[in-house]
Design an enzyme around this catalytic site. Structure first.
Site, PDB file in Angstrom:
ATOM      1  N   CYS A  19      22.668  22.934  12.273  1.00 30.30           N
ATOM      2  CA  CYS A  19      23.372  22.109  11.278  1.00 30.30           C
ATOM      3  C   CYS A  19      22.651  22.029   9.946  1.00 30.30           C
ATOM      4  O   CYS A  19      21.440  22.197   9.870  1.00 30.30           O
ATOM      5  CB  CYS A  19      23.539  20.677  11.759  1.00 30.30           C
ATOM      6  N   GLY A  45      24.536  26.830   9.545  1.00 32.06           N
ATOM      7  CA  GLY A  45      25.669  26.668  10.458  1.00 32.06           C
ATOM      8  C   GLY A  45      26.916  27.259   9.841  1.00 32.06           C
ATOM      9  O   GLY A  45      27.306  26.854   8.747  1.00 32.06           O
ATOM     10  N   ASN A 124      21.780  16.339  11.665  1.00 30.26           N
ATOM     11  CA  ASN A 124      21.158  17.625  11.975  1.00 30.26           C
ATOM     12  C   ASN A 124      20.051  17.365  12.993  1.00 30.26           C
ATOM     13  O   ASN A 124      19.172  16.547  12.747  1.00 30.26           O
ATOM     14  CB  ASN A 124      20.569  18.232  10.694  1.00 30.26           C
ATOM     15  N   GLY A 125      20.112  18.052  14.109  1.00 30.72           N
ATOM     16  CA  GLY A 125      19.106  17.859  15.151  1.00 30.72           C
ATOM     17  C   GLY A 125      19.774  17.775  16.496  1.00 30.72           C
ATOM     18  O   GLY A 125      20.918  18.206  16.664  1.00 30.72           O
ATOM     19  N   TYR A 266      11.908  31.191  10.086  1.00 26.22           N
ATOM     20  CA  TYR A 266      13.225  31.826  10.110  1.00 26.22           C
ATOM     21  C   TYR A 266      14.375  30.973   9.583  1.00 26.22           C
ATOM     22  O   TYR A 266      15.211  31.466   8.847  1.00 26.22           O
ATOM     23  CB  TYR A 266      13.524  32.258  11.551  1.00 26.22           C
ATOM     24  N   CYS A 463       5.839  21.027  15.537  1.00 23.17           N
ATOM     25  CA  CYS A 463       6.502  21.333  16.799  1.00 23.17           C
ATOM     26  C   CYS A 463       6.478  22.851  16.930  1.00 23.17           C
ATOM     27  O   CYS A 463       6.894  23.568  16.015  1.00 23.17           O
ATOM     28  CB  CYS A 463       7.954  20.849  16.835  1.00 23.17           C
TER      29      CYS A 463
END
Ligand code: SF4
Length: 490
Positions: A19, A45, A124-125, A266, A463
Protein backbone atom coordinates in the site's frame (compact mmCIF):
# COMPACT_ATOMS: atom_id res chain seq x y z
CA UNK A 1 -14.74 -0.61 -19.38
CA UNK A 2 -12.43 -0.89 -16.45
CA UNK A 3 -9.32 -2.91 -16.98
CA UNK A 4 -7.51 -4.46 -14.08
CA UNK A 5 -3.83 -3.78 -14.18
CA UNK A 6 -1.91 -6.88 -15.07
CA UNK A 7 -1.17 -9.26 -12.25
CA UNK A 8 2.35 -9.04 -13.64
CA UNK A 9 2.80 -12.68 -14.54
CA UNK A 10 6.46 -11.97 -15.11
CA UNK A 11 6.87 -9.96 -11.96
CA UNK A 12 5.54 -12.63 -9.65
CA UNK A 13 9.05 -13.38 -8.54
CA UNK A 14 9.23 -10.13 -6.58
CA UNK A 15 7.89 -9.23 -3.19
CA UNK A 16 4.97 -6.85 -3.46
CA UNK A 17 4.54 -3.76 -1.34
CA UNK A 18 0.95 -3.66 -0.30
CA UNK A 19 0.00 0.00 0.00
CA UNK A 20 0.74 3.67 -0.33
CA UNK A 21 -1.08 6.47 1.47
CA UNK A 22 -1.42 10.19 0.83
CA UNK A 23 -3.41 12.99 2.50
CA UNK A 24 -3.80 16.74 1.93
CA UNK A 25 -5.34 19.63 3.87
CA UNK A 26 -5.56 23.38 3.34
CA UNK A 27 -5.20 23.23 -0.44
CA UNK A 28 -7.64 24.17 -3.17
CA UNK A 29 -8.92 21.00 -4.82
CA UNK A 30 -7.29 18.45 -2.52
CA UNK A 31 -8.36 15.55 -4.77
CA UNK A 32 -6.03 16.69 -7.57
CA UNK A 33 -3.08 16.82 -5.18
CA UNK A 34 -3.99 13.39 -3.85
CA UNK A 35 -4.35 11.89 -7.33
CA UNK A 36 -0.89 13.16 -8.28
CA UNK A 37 0.56 11.94 -4.99
CA UNK A 38 -0.96 8.50 -5.45
CA UNK A 39 0.33 8.38 -9.02
CA UNK A 40 3.86 8.89 -7.64
CA UNK A 41 3.20 6.10 -5.13
CA UNK A 42 1.77 3.69 -7.70
CA UNK A 43 4.77 1.35 -7.33
CA UNK A 44 3.52 0.57 -3.79
CA UNK A 45 0.26 -0.91 -5.08
CA UNK A 46 -1.22 -1.26 -8.55
CA UNK A 47 -4.39 -3.17 -7.93
CA UNK A 48 -6.74 -0.40 -6.83
CA UNK A 49 -6.93 3.11 -5.46
CA UNK A 50 -9.35 5.34 -3.64
CA UNK A 51 -9.82 8.96 -2.60
CA UNK A 52 -12.12 10.48 0.05
CA UNK A 53 -12.61 14.24 0.34
CA UNK A 54 -14.74 16.55 2.46
CA UNK A 55 -16.39 19.77 1.43
CA UNK A 56 -18.54 21.79 3.90
CA UNK A 57 -21.36 22.13 1.37
CA UNK A 58 -21.16 18.76 -0.31
CA UNK A 59 -20.12 16.61 2.70
CA UNK A 60 -17.90 13.53 2.41
CA UNK A 61 -17.31 12.04 -1.02
CA UNK A 62 -15.45 8.96 -2.06
CA UNK A 63 -14.33 7.26 -5.25
CA UNK A 64 -12.72 3.82 -5.18
CA UNK A 65 -11.63 2.05 -8.32
CA UNK A 66 -9.68 -0.93 -9.56
CA UNK A 67 -6.75 -0.06 -11.73
CA UNK A 68 -4.10 2.57 -12.06
CA UNK A 69 -4.48 6.07 -10.65
CA UNK A 70 -3.78 7.58 -14.08
CA UNK A 71 -6.73 5.70 -15.57
CA UNK A 72 -9.23 6.52 -12.84
CA UNK A 73 -8.40 9.81 -11.21
CA UNK A 74 -7.64 11.96 -14.21
CA UNK A 75 -11.12 12.14 -15.71
CA UNK A 76 -13.04 15.33 -15.03
CA UNK A 77 -16.16 13.27 -14.40
CA UNK A 78 -14.58 11.47 -11.43
CA UNK A 79 -12.59 14.40 -10.08
CA UNK A 80 -15.68 16.65 -10.05
CA UNK A 81 -17.26 14.26 -7.56
CA UNK A 82 -14.40 14.86 -5.09
CA UNK A 83 -14.66 18.52 -4.04
CA UNK A 84 -13.00 20.02 -0.99
CA UNK A 85 -9.76 21.23 0.52
CA UNK A 86 -9.14 18.14 2.64
CA UNK A 87 -8.85 14.51 1.64
CA UNK A 88 -6.94 11.25 1.83
CA UNK A 89 -6.11 8.53 -0.67
CA UNK A 90 -4.74 5.04 -0.89
CA UNK A 91 -3.23 2.69 -3.48
CA UNK A 92 -3.23 -0.98 -2.73
CA UNK A 93 -1.92 -4.32 -3.67
CA UNK A 94 -4.18 -7.02 -2.23
CA UNK A 95 -3.79 -7.52 1.51
CA UNK A 96 -3.20 -10.77 3.28
CA UNK A 97 -6.88 -11.52 3.84
CA UNK A 98 -8.08 -11.18 0.30
CA UNK A 99 -5.45 -12.21 -2.20
CA UNK A 100 -6.93 -12.64 -5.60
CA UNK A 101 -10.48 -12.00 -4.46
CA UNK A 102 -10.46 -8.29 -3.83
CA UNK A 103 -13.85 -6.67 -4.00
CA UNK A 104 -14.37 -2.93 -4.32
CA UNK A 105 -15.53 -2.93 -0.68
CA UNK A 106 -11.94 -3.90 0.28
CA UNK A 107 -10.51 -0.82 -1.42
CA UNK A 108 -9.54 1.96 0.98
CA UNK A 109 -10.00 4.60 2.36
CA UNK A 110 -12.59 3.25 4.80
CA UNK A 111 -15.22 5.56 6.19
CA UNK A 112 -17.00 5.57 9.55
CA UNK A 113 -19.81 7.78 10.85
CA UNK A 114 -19.44 8.62 14.53
CA UNK A 115 -21.53 10.70 16.92
CA UNK A 116 -19.06 13.58 16.53
CA UNK A 117 -18.98 13.34 12.71
CA UNK A 118 -17.48 11.21 9.97
CA UNK A 119 -13.92 10.02 9.59
CA UNK A 120 -12.02 8.20 6.86
CA UNK A 121 -8.80 6.23 7.21
CA UNK A 122 -6.22 4.72 4.90
CA UNK A 123 -3.64 2.25 6.15
CA UNK A 124 -0.28 0.99 4.94
CA UNK A 125 1.03 -2.05 6.78
CA UNK A 126 -0.49 -5.14 8.28
CA UNK A 127 -2.21 -5.77 11.59
CA UNK A 128 -0.76 -8.95 13.05
CA UNK A 129 -3.59 -9.49 15.54
CA UNK A 130 -6.39 -8.64 13.11
CA UNK A 131 -8.03 -12.09 13.25
CA UNK A 132 -8.29 -11.97 17.02
CA UNK A 133 -9.57 -8.37 16.97
CA UNK A 134 -12.10 -9.16 14.26
CA UNK A 135 -13.45 -12.16 16.21
CA UNK A 136 -13.77 -10.06 19.35
CA UNK A 137 -15.45 -7.18 17.52
CA UNK A 138 -17.91 -9.44 15.72
CA UNK A 139 -18.82 -11.14 19.00
CA UNK A 140 -19.60 -7.71 20.39
CA UNK A 141 -21.85 -6.82 17.49
CA UNK A 142 -19.63 -5.08 14.90
CA UNK A 143 -20.71 -5.68 11.33
CA UNK A 144 -17.75 -5.77 8.97
CA UNK A 145 -18.17 -4.50 5.42
CA UNK A 146 -14.90 -5.79 4.00
CA UNK A 147 -12.34 -8.55 4.38
CA UNK A 148 -9.59 -6.00 5.06
CA UNK A 149 -7.70 -5.99 8.36
CA UNK A 150 -7.70 -2.23 8.31
CA UNK A 151 -11.45 -2.04 8.90
CA UNK A 152 -10.78 -3.20 12.49
CA UNK A 153 -9.47 0.28 13.21
CA UNK A 154 -12.82 1.89 12.33
CA UNK A 155 -14.74 -0.59 14.53
CA UNK A 156 -12.34 -0.13 17.43
CA UNK A 157 -12.83 3.64 17.06
CA UNK A 158 -16.60 3.16 17.13
CA UNK A 159 -16.33 1.35 20.48
CA UNK A 160 -14.10 3.97 22.09
CA UNK A 161 -15.72 6.30 24.63
CA UNK A 162 -13.41 9.21 23.82
CA UNK A 163 -15.07 12.44 22.74
CA UNK A 164 -13.13 13.32 19.65
CA UNK A 165 -11.85 11.38 16.68
CA UNK A 166 -8.09 11.70 17.22
CA UNK A 167 -8.51 10.38 20.79
CA UNK A 168 -10.70 7.54 19.55
CA UNK A 169 -8.06 6.71 17.00
CA UNK A 170 -5.40 6.56 19.70
CA UNK A 171 -7.61 4.16 21.69
CA UNK A 172 -8.09 2.00 18.62
CA UNK A 173 -4.45 1.91 17.56
CA UNK A 174 -3.29 0.99 21.07
CA UNK A 175 -5.15 -2.31 20.57
CA UNK A 176 -3.55 -2.96 17.21
CA UNK A 177 -0.32 -4.94 16.83
CA UNK A 178 1.90 -4.97 13.77
CA UNK A 179 2.87 -2.31 11.30
CA UNK A 180 0.84 0.72 10.40
CA UNK A 181 1.31 4.06 8.79
CA UNK A 182 -2.14 5.60 8.79
CA UNK A 183 -3.53 8.76 7.24
CA UNK A 184 -7.00 9.75 8.39
CA UNK A 185 -9.33 12.72 8.12
CA UNK A 186 -12.31 14.30 9.81
CA UNK A 187 -14.28 17.25 8.45
CA UNK A 188 -11.60 19.66 9.61
CA UNK A 189 -8.48 17.68 10.38
CA UNK A 190 -5.85 15.57 8.69
CA UNK A 191 -4.24 12.92 10.92
CA UNK A 192 -1.06 10.91 10.41
CA UNK A 193 0.19 8.08 12.67
CA UNK A 194 3.07 5.62 12.60
CA UNK A 195 3.25 2.46 14.66
CA UNK A 196 5.62 2.49 17.65
CA UNK A 197 8.35 0.67 15.71
CA UNK A 198 7.91 2.82 12.60
CA UNK A 199 8.04 -0.19 10.28
CA UNK A 200 6.46 1.56 7.29
CA UNK A 201 7.36 5.09 6.18
CA UNK A 202 5.28 8.28 6.45
CA UNK A 203 6.45 11.83 5.74
CA UNK A 204 5.09 15.33 6.19
CA UNK A 205 5.22 18.03 3.54
CA UNK A 206 4.07 21.63 3.27
CA UNK A 207 2.24 23.34 0.41
CA UNK A 208 1.95 27.12 0.42
CA UNK A 209 1.18 28.94 3.71
CA UNK A 210 -1.42 26.71 5.29
CA UNK A 211 -1.41 23.51 3.28
CA UNK A 212 0.06 20.23 4.51
CA UNK A 213 0.40 16.81 2.95
CA UNK A 214 1.21 13.38 4.39
CA UNK A 215 2.72 10.74 2.14
CA UNK A 216 4.28 7.29 2.24
CA UNK A 217 7.33 8.61 0.40
CA UNK A 218 9.00 11.88 -0.48
CA UNK A 219 8.77 11.21 -4.24
CA UNK A 220 5.06 12.09 -3.95
CA UNK A 221 5.94 15.46 -2.40
CA UNK A 222 8.18 16.26 -5.35
CA UNK A 223 5.47 15.65 -7.92
CA UNK A 224 3.23 18.35 -6.39
CA UNK A 225 6.06 20.72 -5.50
CA UNK A 226 5.52 20.28 -1.75
CA UNK A 227 8.37 21.08 0.60
CA UNK A 228 9.63 18.15 2.70
CA UNK A 229 9.19 19.04 6.38
CA UNK A 230 10.14 15.85 8.22
CA UNK A 231 9.29 12.20 8.75
CA UNK A 232 6.50 11.33 11.13
CA UNK A 233 8.40 9.68 13.97
CA UNK A 234 7.82 6.08 15.03
CA UNK A 235 4.92 6.10 17.50
CA UNK A 236 3.93 9.69 16.68
CA UNK A 237 0.49 11.05 15.83
CA UNK A 238 0.18 14.43 14.10
CA UNK A 239 -3.14 16.25 13.84
CA UNK A 240 -3.30 19.14 11.37
CA UNK A 241 -6.25 21.54 11.43
CA UNK A 242 -7.77 23.25 8.41
CA UNK A 243 -6.23 26.45 9.78
CA UNK A 244 -2.75 24.98 9.38
CA UNK A 245 -2.16 24.25 13.08
CA UNK A 246 -0.16 21.09 13.70
CA UNK A 247 -0.12 19.23 17.03
CA UNK A 248 2.00 16.19 17.76
CA UNK A 249 1.69 13.49 20.42
CA UNK A 250 3.22 10.11 21.25
CA UNK A 251 0.24 7.98 22.28
CA UNK A 252 1.99 4.60 22.48
CA UNK A 253 4.42 3.00 24.85
CA UNK A 254 7.85 3.80 23.50
CA UNK A 255 9.68 1.03 21.65
CA UNK A 256 12.90 0.78 19.71
CA UNK A 257 12.38 1.78 16.10
CA UNK A 258 12.58 -1.02 13.50
CA UNK A 259 12.08 0.50 10.07
CA UNK A 260 11.73 -2.02 7.20
CA UNK A 261 15.17 -2.42 5.62
CA UNK A 262 13.56 -3.77 2.44
CA UNK A 263 12.20 -0.26 1.81
CA UNK A 264 15.82 0.71 1.20
CA UNK A 265 16.55 -2.34 -0.94
CA UNK A 266 13.51 -2.50 -3.17
CA UNK A 267 10.12 -1.08 -2.20
CA UNK A 268 10.67 2.66 -2.14
CA UNK A 269 11.37 4.65 -5.25
CA UNK A 270 15.06 5.41 -5.77
CA UNK A 271 14.32 9.16 -5.86
CA UNK A 272 12.77 9.07 -2.38
CA UNK A 273 14.59 10.05 0.81
CA UNK A 274 14.22 7.61 3.72
CA UNK A 275 15.59 8.42 7.17
CA UNK A 276 17.51 11.32 5.68
CA UNK A 277 19.22 9.03 3.14
CA UNK A 278 18.71 8.91 -0.58
CA UNK A 279 17.31 5.50 -1.53
CA UNK A 280 19.39 5.62 -4.71
CA UNK A 281 22.54 6.28 -2.72
CA UNK A 282 21.85 3.37 -0.34
CA UNK A 283 21.26 1.02 -3.29
CA UNK A 284 24.45 2.22 -4.97
CA UNK A 285 26.30 1.58 -1.72
CA UNK A 286 24.82 -1.93 -1.51
CA UNK A 287 26.53 -2.58 -4.86
CA UNK A 288 29.80 -1.23 -3.46
CA UNK A 289 29.55 -3.52 -0.40
CA UNK A 290 28.63 -6.49 -2.62
CA UNK A 291 31.68 -5.94 -4.78
CA UNK A 292 33.88 -5.83 -1.67
CA UNK A 293 32.31 -8.96 -0.19
CA UNK A 294 31.94 -11.02 -3.36
CA UNK A 295 34.37 -10.05 -6.11
CA UNK A 296 34.66 -12.13 -9.28
CA UNK A 297 36.69 -11.87 -12.45
CA UNK A 298 34.35 -10.78 -15.24
CA UNK A 299 33.97 -8.47 -18.26
CA UNK A 300 30.71 -6.65 -17.65
CA UNK A 301 28.36 -5.70 -14.78
CA UNK A 302 24.68 -5.67 -15.82
CA UNK A 303 21.60 -4.87 -13.76
CA UNK A 304 18.32 -6.70 -13.91
CA UNK A 305 16.35 -3.53 -14.70
CA UNK A 306 15.08 -1.44 -13.14
CA UNK A 307 15.42 -2.36 -9.50
CA UNK A 308 18.94 -3.80 -9.77
CA UNK A 309 20.33 -0.75 -11.56
CA UNK A 310 21.74 1.43 -8.73
CA UNK A 311 23.42 -1.60 -7.06
CA UNK A 312 24.92 -2.66 -10.40
CA UNK A 313 26.35 0.84 -10.89
CA UNK A 314 27.82 0.64 -7.36
CA UNK A 315 29.28 -2.81 -8.04
CA UNK A 316 30.88 -1.65 -11.28
CA UNK A 317 32.24 1.47 -9.60
CA UNK A 318 33.85 -0.49 -6.78
CA UNK A 319 35.16 -3.39 -8.91
CA UNK A 320 36.38 -1.33 -11.86
CA UNK A 321 34.56 -3.71 -14.21
CA UNK A 322 32.62 -1.84 -16.95
CA UNK A 323 28.88 -1.32 -16.47
CA UNK A 324 26.51 -2.03 -19.34
CA UNK A 325 22.83 -2.43 -20.09
CA UNK A 326 22.98 -6.09 -20.99
CA UNK A 327 19.27 -6.47 -20.42
CA UNK A 328 16.75 -4.01 -21.77
CA UNK A 329 13.33 -3.61 -20.21
CA UNK A 330 10.30 -2.96 -22.36
CA UNK A 331 8.67 -0.05 -20.54
CA UNK A 332 5.43 -0.35 -22.48
CA UNK A 333 4.57 -3.93 -21.83
CA UNK A 334 2.25 -3.18 -18.90
CA UNK A 335 -1.24 -3.05 -20.28
CA UNK A 336 -0.85 -4.88 -23.54
CA UNK A 337 -0.92 -8.42 -22.25
CA UNK A 338 -3.37 -8.22 -19.44
CA UNK A 339 -4.46 -11.79 -19.73
CA UNK A 340 -1.77 -13.45 -21.77
CA UNK A 341 -2.75 -16.52 -23.70
CA UNK A 342 -0.97 -19.71 -22.76
CA UNK A 343 1.32 -19.33 -25.75
CA UNK A 344 2.31 -15.80 -24.77
CA UNK A 345 2.66 -16.79 -21.13
CA UNK A 346 5.17 -19.42 -22.16
CA UNK A 347 7.25 -16.71 -23.73
CA UNK A 348 7.58 -15.63 -20.14
CA UNK A 349 10.01 -13.03 -19.13
CA UNK A 350 11.00 -12.21 -22.74
CA UNK A 351 7.95 -10.03 -23.08
CA UNK A 352 9.33 -7.69 -20.54
CA UNK A 353 13.07 -8.12 -20.68
CA UNK A 354 15.29 -8.63 -23.68
CA UNK A 355 19.00 -9.30 -23.95
CA UNK A 356 21.28 -6.79 -25.60
CA UNK A 357 23.04 -9.47 -27.65
CA UNK A 358 25.72 -7.32 -29.18
CA UNK A 359 26.91 -6.26 -25.75
CA UNK A 360 26.95 -9.55 -23.92
CA UNK A 361 28.19 -12.01 -26.57
CA UNK A 362 31.26 -13.96 -25.37
CA UNK A 363 31.46 -11.91 -22.18
CA UNK A 364 31.61 -13.02 -18.56
CA UNK A 365 28.60 -11.27 -17.04
CA UNK A 366 27.96 -10.18 -13.46
CA UNK A 367 24.21 -9.85 -13.18
CA UNK A 368 22.97 -7.73 -10.25
CA UNK A 369 19.39 -8.16 -9.01
CA UNK A 370 17.68 -6.83 -5.88
CA UNK A 371 16.41 -10.16 -4.51
CA UNK A 372 15.66 -13.79 -5.22
CA UNK A 373 12.21 -14.85 -4.08
CA UNK A 374 11.09 -18.00 -5.90
CA UNK A 375 13.97 -17.95 -8.35
CA UNK A 376 11.78 -18.48 -11.41
CA UNK A 377 12.67 -15.18 -13.09
CA UNK A 378 16.38 -15.51 -12.24
CA UNK A 379 16.51 -18.83 -14.08
CA UNK A 380 14.83 -17.41 -17.16
CA UNK A 381 17.15 -14.42 -17.29
CA UNK A 382 20.18 -16.68 -17.00
CA UNK A 383 18.84 -18.81 -19.90
CA UNK A 384 18.35 -15.70 -22.01
CA UNK A 385 21.92 -14.56 -21.39
CA UNK A 386 23.40 -17.95 -22.23
CA UNK A 387 21.21 -18.30 -25.35
CA UNK A 388 22.53 -14.94 -26.48
CA UNK A 389 26.12 -16.09 -26.15
CA UNK A 390 27.27 -14.99 -22.69
CA UNK A 391 30.40 -16.90 -21.68
CA UNK A 392 29.65 -16.99 -17.93
CA UNK A 393 26.85 -15.69 -15.68
CA UNK A 394 27.57 -14.63 -12.09
CA UNK A 395 24.61 -13.55 -9.98
CA UNK A 396 25.12 -10.93 -7.28
CA UNK A 397 22.07 -10.18 -5.14
CA UNK A 398 21.55 -6.84 -3.39
CA UNK A 399 19.76 -8.38 -0.39
CA UNK A 400 20.49 -11.35 1.86
CA UNK A 401 18.64 -14.61 1.13
CA UNK A 402 14.88 -14.08 1.65
CA UNK A 403 14.09 -16.97 3.98
CA UNK A 404 11.06 -15.83 5.97
CA UNK A 405 7.68 -14.35 5.09
CA UNK A 406 6.83 -10.75 5.93
CA UNK A 407 3.78 -10.15 8.13
CA UNK A 408 4.06 -6.37 8.14
CA UNK A 409 2.40 -5.36 4.90
CA UNK A 410 4.38 -7.05 2.15
CA UNK A 411 3.02 -9.92 0.13
CA UNK A 412 5.46 -12.81 0.51
CA UNK A 413 5.05 -16.43 -0.52
CA UNK A 414 4.92 -19.07 2.23
CA UNK A 415 8.27 -20.43 3.37
CA UNK A 416 7.98 -23.50 1.18
CA UNK A 417 7.94 -21.24 -1.91
CA UNK A 418 10.93 -19.14 -0.86
CA UNK A 419 13.94 -20.62 -2.63
CA UNK A 420 16.37 -19.56 0.10
CA UNK A 421 14.25 -21.24 2.78
CA UNK A 422 14.50 -24.53 0.94
CA UNK A 423 18.10 -24.56 -0.31
CA UNK A 424 21.60 -23.55 0.67
CA UNK A 425 23.30 -20.88 -1.44
CA UNK A 426 25.28 -23.58 -3.28
CA UNK A 427 22.08 -25.55 -3.94
CA UNK A 428 20.47 -22.38 -5.25
CA UNK A 429 23.45 -21.76 -7.52
CA UNK A 430 23.05 -25.22 -9.01
CA UNK A 431 19.28 -24.84 -9.26
CA UNK A 432 19.64 -21.52 -11.10
CA UNK A 433 22.43 -22.95 -13.24
CA UNK A 434 24.83 -20.01 -12.84
CA UNK A 435 28.58 -19.94 -12.51
CA UNK A 436 28.46 -18.23 -9.14
CA UNK A 437 25.81 -16.81 -6.81
CA UNK A 438 26.42 -14.49 -3.87
CA UNK A 439 24.11 -12.43 -1.66
CA UNK A 440 25.08 -9.36 0.32
CA UNK A 441 25.48 -10.14 4.02
CA UNK A 442 23.14 -8.60 6.59
CA UNK A 443 26.10 -6.65 7.98
CA UNK A 444 26.95 -5.40 4.50
CA UNK A 445 23.36 -4.31 3.99
CA UNK A 446 23.34 -2.43 7.29
CA UNK A 447 26.61 -0.73 6.38
CA UNK A 448 25.14 0.31 3.04
CA UNK A 449 22.14 1.75 4.89
CA UNK A 450 24.47 3.91 6.97
CA UNK A 451 25.07 1.74 10.07
CA UNK A 452 28.88 1.70 9.92
CA UNK A 453 29.30 -1.04 12.51
CA UNK A 454 26.88 -3.42 10.77
CA UNK A 455 23.99 -5.23 12.44
CA UNK A 456 23.93 -5.32 16.21
CA UNK A 457 22.42 -8.77 16.87
CA UNK A 458 21.19 -7.69 20.31
CA UNK A 459 19.43 -4.56 19.08
CA UNK A 460 19.06 -4.49 15.30
CA UNK A 461 18.37 -1.03 13.96
CA UNK A 462 15.94 -2.30 11.29
CA UNK A 463 13.26 -4.88 10.77
CA UNK A 464 15.05 -7.54 8.75
CA UNK A 465 12.79 -10.47 9.65
CA UNK A 466 12.47 -11.76 6.09
CA UNK A 467 16.23 -12.36 6.14
CA UNK A 468 16.91 -13.11 9.80
CA UNK A 469 13.63 -14.70 10.97
CA UNK A 470 13.72 -12.34 13.98
CA UNK A 471 10.31 -10.69 14.04
CA UNK A 472 10.16 -7.42 15.97
CA UNK A 473 6.41 -7.85 16.54
CA UNK A 474 5.17 -11.37 17.26
CA UNK A 475 2.82 -12.34 14.38
CA UNK A 476 0.17 -13.73 16.73
CA UNK A 477 -2.53 -14.47 14.12
CA UNK A 478 -0.05 -16.44 12.03
CA UNK A 479 1.21 -18.38 15.03
CA UNK A 480 -2.41 -19.28 15.82
CA UNK A 481 -2.62 -20.58 12.24
CA UNK A 482 0.44 -22.79 12.71
CA UNK A 483 3.35 -20.57 11.62
CA UNK A 484 6.51 -21.63 13.38
CA UNK A 485 8.92 -18.93 14.49
CA UNK A 486 12.64 -19.47 14.15
CA UNK A 487 14.09 -21.72 16.81
CA UNK A 488 17.39 -21.11 18.59
CA UNK A 489 18.96 -23.89 16.50
CA UNK A 490 18.12 -22.27 13.12
S1 SF4 B 1 9.87 -8.68 7.21
FE1 SF4 B 1 11.17 -7.85 5.55
S2 SF4 B 1 9.78 -6.82 4.14
FE2 SF4 B 1 8.67 -7.18 6.06
S3 SF4 B 1 8.88 -5.29 7.23
FE3 SF4 B 1 10.52 -6.65 7.88
S4 SF4 B 1 12.26 -6.18 6.51
FE4 SF4 B 1 10.43 -5.29 5.61
Amino acid sequence: MHTMPPSHPFDDDKLKEECGVFGAIGVTDAASFIALGLHALQHRGQEAGGIVTYDPEAGFHSARRFGYVRDNFTSQKVMETLPGSIGIGHVRYSTAGSKGTTAIRDVQPFFGEFAMGGAAIAHNGNITNADALRRELIERGSIFQSSSDSECIIHLMARSLQRNIPERMKDALRRVEGAFSVVAMTRTKLIGVRDPRGVRPLVLGKVGDKGYVLSSETCALDIIGAEFVREIEPGEMVVISDQGKLTSSKPFEQQASRFCIFEHVYFSRPDSILEGRSVYETRHQIGVELAKESPVDADLVCPVPDSGTPAAIGYAHQSGIPYGMGIIRNQYMGRTFIEPSEQIRNMGVRLKLNVNRALIRDKRIILVDDSVVRGTTSRKIKDMLLDAGAAEVHFRIASPPTMWPCFYGVDTPDRDKLLAAQMSVEEMRQHLGVDSLEFISLDGLYRAAGVAEGRDPKAPRYCDACFSGEYPVVPSDMIAKGFEMKTAAE
